[in-house]
Design a protein around this motif. Sequence first.
Motif, PDB file in Angstrom:
ATOM      1  N   MET A   1       0.852  -1.204   0.000  1.00 43.58           N
ATOM      2  CA  MET A   1       0.000   0.000   0.000  1.00 43.58           C
ATOM      3  C   MET A   1       0.883   1.247   0.000  1.00 43.58           C
ATOM      4  O   MET A   1       1.881   1.322   0.714  1.00 43.58           O
ATOM      5  N   ILE A   2       0.493   2.235  -0.795  1.00 42.87           N
ATOM      6  CA  ILE A   2       1.272   3.468  -0.849  1.00 42.87           C
ATOM      7  C   ILE A   2       1.316   4.170   0.499  1.00 42.87           C
ATOM      8  O   ILE A   2       2.291   4.849   0.839  1.00 42.87           O
ATOM      9  N   THR A   3       0.281   3.977   1.300  1.00 38.88           N
ATOM     10  CA  THR A   3       0.248   4.630   2.606  1.00 38.88           C
ATOM     11  C   THR A   3       1.241   4.021   3.585  1.00 38.88           C
ATOM     12  O   THR A   3       1.419   4.537   4.682  1.00 38.88           O
ATOM     13  N   ASP A   4       1.890   2.929   3.219  1.00 40.84           N
ATOM     14  CA  ASP A   4       2.901   2.307   4.072  1.00 40.84           C
ATOM     15  C   ASP A   4       4.318   2.655   3.621  1.00 40.84           C
ATOM     16  O   ASP A   4       5.276   1.970   3.971  1.00 40.84           O
ATOM     17  N   SER A   5       4.478   3.714   2.852  1.00 34.52           N
ATOM     18  CA  SER A   5       5.763   4.032   2.218  1.00 34.52           C
ATOM     19  C   SER A   5       6.722   4.817   3.108  1.00 34.52           C
ATOM     20  O   SER A   5       7.874   5.020   2.727  1.00 34.52           O
ATOM     21  N   PHE A   6       6.292   5.268   4.279  1.00 31.99           N
ATOM     22  CA  PHE A   6       7.155   6.079   5.133  1.00 31.99           C
ATOM     23  C   PHE A   6       8.120   5.161   5.879  1.00 31.99           C
ATOM     24  O   PHE A   6       7.786   4.552   6.889  1.00 31.99           O
ATOM     25  N   ASP A   7       9.333   5.075   5.381  1.00 38.00           N
ATOM     26  CA  ASP A   7      10.354   4.165   5.899  1.00 38.00           C
ATOM     27  C   ASP A   7      11.348   4.945   6.744  1.00 38.00           C
ATOM     28  O   ASP A   7      12.117   5.758   6.236  1.00 38.00           O
ATOM     29  N   THR A   8      11.341   4.685   8.038  1.00 41.94           N
ATOM     30  CA  THR A   8      12.262   5.381   8.946  1.00 41.94           C
ATOM     31  C   THR A   8      13.386   4.471   9.433  1.00 41.94           C
ATOM     32  O   THR A   8      14.183   4.875  10.282  1.00 41.94           O
ATOM     33  N   THR A   9      13.472   3.272   8.900  1.00 48.45           N
ATOM     34  CA  THR A   9      14.450   2.296   9.401  1.00 48.45           C
ATOM     35  C   THR A   9      15.652   2.121   8.484  1.00 48.45           C
ATOM     36  O   THR A   9      16.682   1.613   8.920  1.00 48.45           O
ATOM     37  N   THR A  10      15.536   2.523   7.213  1.00 53.96           N
ATOM     38  CA  THR A  10      16.666   2.405   6.296  1.00 53.96           C
ATOM     39  C   THR A  10      16.962   3.762   5.661  1.00 53.96           C
ATOM     40  O   THR A  10      16.112   4.653   5.644  1.00 53.96           O
ATOM     41  N   GLU A  11      18.168   3.909   5.123  1.00 53.33           N
ATOM     42  CA  GLU A  11      18.590   5.191   4.579  1.00 53.33           C
ATOM     43  C   GLU A  11      18.128   5.376   3.137  1.00 53.33           C
ATOM     44  O   GLU A  11      17.947   4.407   2.402  1.00 53.33           O
ATOM     45  N   ALA A  12      17.952   6.625   2.739  1.00 55.13           N
ATOM     46  CA  ALA A  12      17.612   6.943   1.354  1.00 55.13           C
ATOM     47  C   ALA A  12      18.806   6.617   0.446  1.00 55.13           C
ATOM     48  O   ALA A  12      19.963   6.815   0.826  1.00 55.13           O
ATOM     49  N   ILE A  13      18.531   6.118  -0.734  1.00 49.81           N
ATOM     50  CA  ILE A  13      19.581   5.755  -1.680  1.00 49.81           C
ATOM     51  C   ILE A  13      20.211   7.002  -2.291  1.00 49.81           C
ATOM     52  O   ILE A  13      21.420   7.068  -2.514  1.00 49.81           O
ATOM     53  N   LEU A  14      19.388   8.011  -2.569  1.00 51.09           N
ATOM     54  CA  LEU A  14      19.854   9.266  -3.154  1.00 51.09           C
ATOM     55  C   LEU A  14      19.481  10.432  -2.252  1.00 51.09           C
ATOM     56  O   LEU A  14      18.502  10.367  -1.494  1.00 51.09           O
ATOM     57  N   SER A  15      20.243  11.500  -2.334  1.00 46.19           N
ATOM     58  CA  SER A  15      19.910  12.729  -1.614  1.00 46.19           C
ATOM     59  C   SER A  15      20.352  13.912  -2.453  1.00 46.19           C
ATOM     60  O   SER A  15      21.293  13.800  -3.255  1.00 46.19           O
ATOM     61  N   PRO A  16      19.701  15.070  -2.300  1.00 45.18           N
ATOM     62  CA  PRO A  16      20.136  16.249  -3.068  1.00 45.18           C
ATOM     63  C   PRO A  16      21.553  16.681  -2.718  1.00 45.18           C
ATOM     64  O   PRO A  16      22.246  17.289  -3.535  1.00 45.18           O
ATOM     65  N   GLU A  17      21.995  16.368  -1.490  1.00 42.99           N
ATOM     66  CA  GLU A  17      23.362  16.715  -1.104  1.00 42.99           C
ATOM     67  C   GLU A  17      24.396  16.027  -2.000  1.00 42.99           C
ATOM     68  O   GLU A  17      25.488  16.564  -2.235  1.00 42.99           O
ATOM     69  N   GLN A  18      24.054  14.834  -2.498  1.00 42.67           N
ATOM     70  CA  GLN A  18      24.977  14.131  -3.385  1.00 42.67           C
ATOM     71  C   GLN A  18      25.182  14.889  -4.694  1.00 42.67           C
ATOM     72  O   GLN A  18      26.247  14.805  -5.305  1.00 42.67           O
ATOM     73  N   PHE A  19      24.160  15.617  -5.146  1.00 40.16           N
ATOM     74  CA  PHE A  19      24.252  16.357  -6.396  1.00 40.16           C
ATOM     75  C   PHE A  19      24.790  17.774  -6.194  1.00 40.16           C
ATOM     76  O   PHE A  19      25.547  18.286  -7.009  1.00 40.16           O
ATOM     77  N   TYR A  20      24.360  18.409  -5.098  1.00 40.51           N
ATOM     78  CA  TYR A  20      24.639  19.836  -4.928  1.00 40.51           C
ATOM     79  C   TYR A  20      25.556  20.168  -3.758  1.00 40.51           C
ATOM     80  O   TYR A  20      26.084  21.272  -3.697  1.00 40.51           O
ATOM     81  N   GLY A  21      25.713  19.243  -2.815  1.00 44.47           N
ATOM     82  CA  GLY A  21      26.364  19.610  -1.576  1.00 44.47           C
ATOM     83  C   GLY A  21      25.451  20.532  -0.791  1.00 44.47           C
ATOM     84  O   GLY A  21      24.238  20.548  -0.996  1.00 44.47           O
ATOM     85  N   VAL A  22      26.023  21.304   0.111  1.00 43.87           N
ATOM     86  CA  VAL A  22      25.248  22.302   0.853  1.00 43.87           C
ATOM     87  C   VAL A  22      25.962  23.631   0.684  1.00 43.87           C
ATOM     88  O   VAL A  22      27.026  23.852   1.249  1.00 43.87           O
ATOM     89  N   GLN A  23      25.370  24.511  -0.109  1.00 42.67           N
ATOM     90  CA  GLN A  23      26.006  25.777  -0.465  1.00 42.67           C
ATOM     91  C   GLN A  23      25.222  26.927   0.170  1.00 42.67           C
ATOM     92  O   GLN A  23      24.199  27.345  -0.348  1.00 42.67           O
ATOM     93  N   LYS A  24      25.709  27.394   1.275  1.00 40.11           N
ATOM     94  CA  LYS A  24      25.011  28.456   2.000  1.00 40.11           C
ATOM     95  C   LYS A  24      25.120  29.790   1.257  1.00 40.11           C
ATOM     96  O   LYS A  24      26.159  30.127   0.703  1.00 40.11           O
ATOM     97  N   THR A  25      24.032  30.533   1.256  1.00 42.08           N
ATOM     98  CA  THR A  25      24.029  31.893   0.720  1.00 42.08           C
ATOM     99  C   THR A  25      23.498  32.815   1.818  1.00 42.08           C
ATOM    100  O   THR A  25      22.983  32.346   2.829  1.00 42.08           O
TER     101      THR A  25
END
Length: 253
Positions: A1-25
Amino acid sequence: MITDSFDTTTEAILSPEQFYGVQKTPCDVCIVTFSQQNITDILHTFACRTIAKIESINGAIPCYQLHYKGKEIVFYMTMVGSAGAAACIEDARCLLGATKFIMFGSCGCLNQELTAGKIIVPTDAYRDEGLSYHYAEPADYIKLKNAYFVARFFEENEIPYVTGKTWTTDGVYRETRGNMEKRKAEGCIAVEMESAGVQAVCDYRNLEFYQFLIGCDLLDSPEWDRRILGETGEHAHQLKGFYLALELALKIG
């Protein structure tokens, strides 16, 4: 079920930090618009500069910076729909370092009497989309936590507004009359495509989300009434919305 998609036990495979880093302005507040006409008008009115780009196979989305009444503010034109708008927030938080996002745009009205001539401030969004279930525990609605801050802003500036629930849906061409009546019965006064997903992302990433909507078309009638949707009048309302967002940015910044 799509409503069971909130996974707090494993890590995300991708993150925006991998593409952009963290660039403060220097900009903590970011305005999100859906209108290309808004972007064109603001670029002609203010001395803006491009400070980043949200990369996409559809084409890069420029992020601009402007100076308004002593404050540096960034803005960009987002993708339409919960998944696209939320992904832009994810990218923008890394690219810009912003932690406060103001989003405004058009919506369909579900209650003609309540919404006529007023800015709509969503208080809760019905989660009739898929993205929010990856960022928040399953529930029918998600609360827009800063709704009453936004409402106070309009009240203090004597701008007519109304608060209420909205219906966030990905199925713009499957907004059936039966589903509309269900949402109206629950207190929804507008239908849109982003609120639930963007609020879920902001909650998960500890970002502040501020939203208001401009009613364009009307579903609460015997037949769909397009009203100002797609007309020059809508562009004028959207531009006014941008200036309201600039003033709100001063208030929260």
